[in-house]
Design a protein around this motif. Structure first.
Motif, PDB file in Angstrom:
ATOM      1  N   SER A 167       0.815  -1.223   0.000  1.00 16.06           N
ATOM      2  CA  SER A 167       0.000   0.000   0.000  1.00 16.06           C
ATOM      3  C   SER A 167       0.845   1.267   0.000  1.00 16.06           C
ATOM      4  O   SER A 167       0.488   2.258  -0.656  1.00 16.06           O
ATOM      5  CB  SER A 167      -0.947  -0.004   1.195  1.00 16.06           C
ATOM      6  OG  SER A 167      -0.235  -0.064   2.420  1.00 16.06           O
ATOM      7  N   SER A 210       2.169   6.309   6.324  1.00 16.32           N
ATOM      8  CA  SER A 210       2.643   5.341   5.348  1.00 16.32           C
ATOM      9  C   SER A 210       3.413   6.034   4.229  1.00 16.32           C
ATOM     10  O   SER A 210       4.489   5.581   3.809  1.00 16.32           O
ATOM     11  CB  SER A 210       1.454   4.564   4.778  1.00 16.32           C
ATOM     12  OG  SER A 210       1.879   3.490   3.989  1.00 16.32           O
ATOM     13  N   SER A 252       3.976  -0.080   5.026  1.00 20.11           N
ATOM     14  CA  SER A 252       2.578  -0.409   4.799  1.00 20.11           C
ATOM     15  C   SER A 252       1.950  -0.671   6.162  1.00 20.11           C
ATOM     16  O   SER A 252       2.354  -1.589   6.871  1.00 20.11           O
ATOM     17  CB  SER A 252       2.454  -1.630   3.888  1.00 20.11           C
ATOM     18  OG  SER A 252       2.905  -1.321   2.587  1.00 20.11           O
TER      19      SER A 252
END
Length: 221
Positions: free
Chosen positions: A81, A109, A115
């Protein structure tokens, strides 16, 4: 606070893994102007100093990509992510605005390359989590993604099953405006270095924007 352990398979695949959990009482809001000033400021810094090819070499992102390969997943098809968020900004697409808790986890993040899983702690079943590796056919509904093939992905499981991977968390335990307790998990596939800074960054944002006292920290395994 939850008990968090690692399965033998993840220990073998990712022997350098270290993590930290932040558990805190919070008051979520739909939008926070101060937080978005920080997000906009970081976006300007990132886009001015980084190109797309640089992203996969950021230490925490590179370590997560390597963990995917060790666990059996192609990081080019299922991006961590943090990498996906940075790529989004570098392509000129603004960060999506969800709510204050989700937005602040996304900011940390982006800043750190980790992540980070962000969960409504009251939706987690049981008081323990285990980090393992996803199995073929294992059910998992990614947030906004539908059914996600998590085979070969690192995955946190509660008593009912998977709740989070570095690519996507599960709809079942996602945060919303009703969330009053957050559990944030920072995944250090690059080891312990940088984890404290990331955790304290989360705590500071929680204090500044959710009325929290910063909560508790748990370093694991």
């Amino acid at each position: 606070m939850f008990t968090i352990t690692l399965s033998e398979e993840i220990k073998q695949a990712c022997p350098g893994f270290a993590g930290v959990a932040v558990y805190a009482h919070v008051q979520n809001t739909s939008f926070c102007p101060g937080l978005w000033q920080e997000i906009d400021s970081f976006t300007a810094e990132l886009t001015a100093a980084t190109c797309l090819d640089d992203i996969k070499h950021q230490p925490a992102i590179a370590a997560t990509r390597e963990a995917y390969k060790r666990c059996g997943k192609d990081p080019g098809r299922y991006r961590p992510s943090a990498e996906a968020l940075r790529r989004r900004l570098l392509r000129g697409i603004p960060l999506y605005q969800i709510d204050t808790l989700v937005d602040l986890i996304n900011l940390v993040s982006l800043r750190t390359g980790y992540s980070i899983g962000g969960f409504d702690a009251d939706k987690i079943t049981g008081n323990s989590l285990e980090l393992g590796i996803g199995r073929a056919g294992e059910p998992f509904e990614g947030i906004g993604r539908g059914v996600l093939n998590i085979e070969g992905l690192p995955v946190y499981r509660d008593a009912l099953g998977g709740i989070g991977t570095p690519t996507s968390d599960n709809e079942r335990t996602k945060m919303g405006l009703e969330t009053s307790h957050i559990l944030a998990l920072v995944n250090g596939y690059s080891g312990e270095k940088g984890l404290s800074e990331a955790a304290h960054m989360i705590q500071t944002l929680l204090k500044n924007y959710t009325g929290s006292d910063g909560g508790e920290l748990l370093f694991f395994p």
